[in-house]
Motif scaffolding. Sequence first.
Motif, PDB file in Angstrom:
ATOM      1  N   ILE A 262       0.871  -1.178   0.000  1.00 44.08           N
ATOM      2  CA  ILE A 262       0.000   0.000   0.000  1.00 44.08           C
ATOM      3  C   ILE A 262       0.907   1.227   0.000  1.00 44.08           C
ATOM      4  N   ALA A 263       0.669   2.107  -0.959  1.00 41.75           N
ATOM      5  CA  ALA A 263       1.524   3.277  -1.163  1.00 41.75           C
ATOM      6  C   ALA A 263       0.797   4.533  -0.702  1.00 41.75           C
ATOM      7  N   ALA A 264       1.362   5.212   0.288  1.00 41.00           N
ATOM      8  CA  ALA A 264       0.766   6.430   0.832  1.00 41.00           C
ATOM      9  C   ALA A 264       1.145   7.621  -0.048  1.00 41.00           C
ATOM     10  N   SER A 265       0.641   7.630  -1.277  1.00 41.31           N
ATOM     11  CA  SER A 265       1.053   8.634  -2.265  1.00 41.31           C
ATOM     12  C   SER A 265       0.608  10.042  -1.894  1.00 41.31           C
ATOM     13  N   SER A 266      -0.476  10.168  -1.141  1.00 41.19           N
ATOM     14  CA  SER A 266      -0.968  11.504  -0.793  1.00 41.19           C
ATOM     15  C   SER A 266      -0.359  12.033   0.498  1.00 41.19           C
ATOM     16  N   ALA A 267       0.410  11.197   1.197  1.00 37.02           N
ATOM     17  CA  ALA A 267       0.991  11.623   2.470  1.00 37.02           C
ATOM     18  C   ALA A 267       2.241  12.452   2.231  1.00 37.02           C
ATOM     19  N   SER A 268       2.446  13.461   3.071  1.00 35.81           N
ATOM     20  CA  SER A 268       3.670  14.256   3.009  1.00 35.81           C
ATOM     21  C   SER A 268       4.691  13.771   4.024  1.00 35.81           C
ATOM     22  N   GLY A 269       4.250  12.917   4.956  1.00 31.65           N
ATOM     23  CA  GLY A 269       5.134  12.378   5.972  1.00 31.65           C
ATOM     24  C   GLY A 269       4.378  11.415   6.862  1.00 31.65           C
ATOM     25  N   THR A 270       5.019  10.952   7.905  1.00 28.18           N
ATOM     26  CA  THR A 270       4.407   9.953   8.781  1.00 28.18           C
ATOM     27  C   THR A 270       3.190  10.498   9.536  1.00 28.18           C
ATOM     28  N   SER A 271       3.115  11.810   9.712  1.00 26.28           N
ATOM     29  CA  SER A 271       2.038  12.386  10.527  1.00 26.28           C
ATOM     30  C   SER A 271       0.829  12.850   9.726  1.00 26.28           C
ATOM     31  N   SER A 272       0.896  12.820   8.398  1.00 28.63           N
ATOM     32  CA  SER A 272      -0.183  13.417   7.602  1.00 28.63           C
ATOM     33  C   SER A 272      -1.308  12.456   7.276  1.00 28.63           C
ATOM     34  N   GLY A 273      -1.027  11.140   7.187  1.00 26.51           N
ATOM     35  CA  GLY A 273      -2.046  10.174   6.816  1.00 26.51           C
ATOM     36  C   GLY A 273      -2.299  10.141   5.321  1.00 26.51           C
ATOM     37  N   PHE A 274      -3.062   9.123   4.882  1.00 25.53           N
ATOM     38  CA  PHE A 274      -3.374   9.021   3.453  1.00 25.53           C
ATOM     39  C   PHE A 274      -4.832   8.633   3.194  1.00 25.53           C
ATOM     40  N   LEU A 275      -5.641   8.542   4.250  1.00 23.91           N
ATOM     41  CA  LEU A 275      -7.068   8.251   4.078  1.00 23.91           C
ATOM     42  C   LEU A 275      -7.914   9.490   4.338  1.00 23.91           C
ATOM     43  N   SER A 276      -7.408  10.625   3.961  1.00 23.57           N
ATOM     44  CA  SER A 276      -8.139  11.872   4.166  1.00 23.57           C
ATOM     45  C   SER A 276      -9.345  11.931   3.231  1.00 23.57           C
ATOM     46  N   SER A 277     -10.314  12.757   3.600  1.00 27.82           N
ATOM     47  CA  SER A 277     -11.485  12.922   2.738  1.00 27.82           C
ATOM     48  C   SER A 277     -11.058  13.530   1.411  1.00 27.82           C
ATOM     49  N   ARG A 278     -11.704  13.083   0.348  1.00 26.75           N
ATOM     50  CA  ARG A 278     -11.326  13.521  -0.994  1.00 26.75           C
ATOM     51  C   ARG A 278     -12.373  14.468  -1.556  1.00 26.75           C
ATOM     52  N   PRO A 279     -11.940  15.446  -2.345  1.00 23.19           N
ATOM     53  CA  PRO A 279     -12.920  16.367  -2.950  1.00 23.19           C
ATOM     54  C   PRO A 279     -13.821  15.618  -3.918  1.00 23.19           C
ATOM     55  N   GLN A 280     -15.129  15.867  -3.811  1.00 24.37           N
ATOM     56  CA  GLN A 280     -16.072  15.199  -4.709  1.00 24.37           C
ATOM     57  C   GLN A 280     -15.999  15.815  -6.108  1.00 24.37           C
ATOM     58  N   ARG A 281     -16.159  14.990  -7.097  1.00 27.65           N
ATOM     59  CA  ARG A 281     -16.132  15.496  -8.471  1.00 27.65           C
ATOM     60  C   ARG A 281     -17.543  15.785  -8.959  1.00 27.65           C
ATOM     61  N   LYS A 282     -17.636  16.702  -9.898  1.00 22.79           N
ATOM     62  CA  LYS A 282     -18.922  17.038 -10.503  1.00 22.79           C
ATOM     63  C   LYS A 282     -19.304  15.959 -11.501  1.00 22.79           C
ATOM     64  N   SER A 283     -20.606  15.703 -11.623  1.00 26.60           N
ATOM     65  CA  SER A 283     -21.090  14.716 -12.592  1.00 26.60           C
ATOM     66  C   SER A 283     -22.493  15.073 -13.044  1.00 26.60           C
ATOM     67  N   VAL A 284     -22.842  14.582 -14.208  1.00 29.00           N
ATOM     68  CA  VAL A 284     -24.171  14.814 -14.781  1.00 29.00           C
ATOM     69  C   VAL A 284     -24.662  13.501 -15.368  1.00 29.00           C
ATOM     70  N   ALA A 285     -25.918  13.122 -15.042  1.00 31.44           N
ATOM     71  CA  ALA A 285     -26.510  11.911 -15.607  1.00 31.44           C
ATOM     72  C   ALA A 285     -27.020  12.211 -17.012  1.00 31.44           C
TER      73      ALA A 285
END
Length: 625
Positions: A262-285
Amino acid sequence: MCTNRDLLSREPCQDSFATIKTTSRNCELHMLVFDACITKSGTTPKGETDLVKLQRIGSHLFLDRMPDPFLSLCLVPTKYPLRAPPSFRHAADEIQIGLPALMSTYSDAYFTLLANWLNDCDLNHPDCYLKTIPSKKGLALPTKLLDVGSSASQQSILLCSSTSLGLKGEDTRYIALSHPWGDSRHNNHFSTTATNVSPRLTSGIAISSLPKTFKDAVSVTRALGIRYLWIDSLCIVQGPQGDFETEAQKMETVFSLAYCVIAASSASGTSSGFLSSRPQRKSVALNLSANSGKGDVGDSEDNNAMVYVCEAIDNFQTDVIDGPLNQRGWVLQERALARRTIYFTERQTYFDNQSSFLGDPNFPQVALTSSKGGKIRLYESLYKTYSRLQFTRAYDRPIAIAGLEQRLVAAFDTRGGYGIFDRVPFFGRSLLWTCEEPGGMRRIEFPKEGLGRYRVPPSWSWMAYTGAIGFMDLPFEGVHWLEDDIRSPWGSAVWEMSLDTSGSGNSTASSMWHTGRTDQDNNLSGKGRRLVVGLKVAEKKIKWDAGQRHTGINDAKELRVVAVGRRKSKSNKPARALEHHVLVVVGIGGCTDSGGRRIYERVGVGSLPGDWITHNEQEEEISIF
């Protein structure tokens, strides 16, 4: 603009930017396209008369002349089996099933998705899943693992010695974390040391005390139903009296035997975490009923799927390959050795079953079927990329790629170390690396304690320096390699015996020596030729490792050149008339080796005319460290 039918067609559709801008005030779909035109970088149309030309390729909409997806499409079945009306069937077969809204990173649905990726890979990609550790020599579980338990309610984890666990079969499955440590001023590295290893082995570690990145790794491991986790700073004893030097040499097996990385690509270091909430994307049906005539899509009995147009957030190249985690020196090896990896980035989660690293799912399998030229280009590309990566500790540069180096040495059926391969044609070409770092390369300061006598790389290795490297661009089959002029340390009788671990007096090309693990002499030996031209003339053909001539070198008499190879002649020209590819070396005070040869160190390389150097039979025998 385009109708829904146009967007799902394989044929391009287009409208003017002015029309899209006006229509976007009353149409969600046009608003999504308009917003993408404004926010996407590059050559997006923004002039009133510019045409916006879109074409669907698979699950993505591409803007004319732009390489990255402009918008994406996802198909959401409302029930199974999936049925699609005739006019939509061609697109339904090509559009990826997915969800327009991103799941919460801590939700059961999110973790179920990750588990399903792995389960599907287990069933369909047997090479990615080791049900048990192979019994081959040298393959074993990491020395220490973290037991995360089987329940999410457990409040602690336990550091364990893997040999005491007695694991067999599927019990050997473990997750390995690839992560950035980050600046210690802003991140709690929470390392295991000689002073705290005992209580961590006996009493465990409270989850509440873990830094955020490690907490997230425990959560993912438990959610995937895996009992054991490996984290470098916790499972390797760091600092004085630690076992880093021993354990770092096992990275090849740690990552290649992991059930998943498992690669913590979004983490900047050991204290930042990588399961942070993500910005929702816009969509249209999309209104699928607009795609057909009477009795087609509008009939609910013939259609049980929804199609959404969404912001394009899938960009593996930008998020992972070019992402900040992949700029770490250690991660190149981790990525190459892992059988499969889940990447947690800021906007998306990616599952990769190894196909992305140099196109080789079992690196370096490609080397086994490549020509010699292909093998050379493989390691040159790998080492050039690696030399441009970053390290928290510069002195990790030699050891952080030792696992990959071992694999290449075995695949090339040779010996080697410190970024250099033995035997023609690898030896000469790998020695002739060049400095490509603006401002020059600098020697790395290695710790004086806790490292083996020859843990410090020799001057002829680019691993002894910081900075980017390249290689001399020499024609294949166009160089005569001078094996009598320069000799590797791996060809001596001492080395032959040290490589024989069986006691039989035999040795193999892929024996157990590698960078950072030997007490043997690492010196090159060869003939030290003199320059017969002045320094100002000679340095026009010399590329200095420091970017420029050292201020202490004032006379050509202070230098020696060691000929590695010379240009082949089709007309039997004498050596003096041929270009020679050389190492440029300078003496280290009055130091001599055990054989009485004067010791030199490398300061550059060059391609010099043959009549610029001496060609005496009795050239001085020197040692290069």
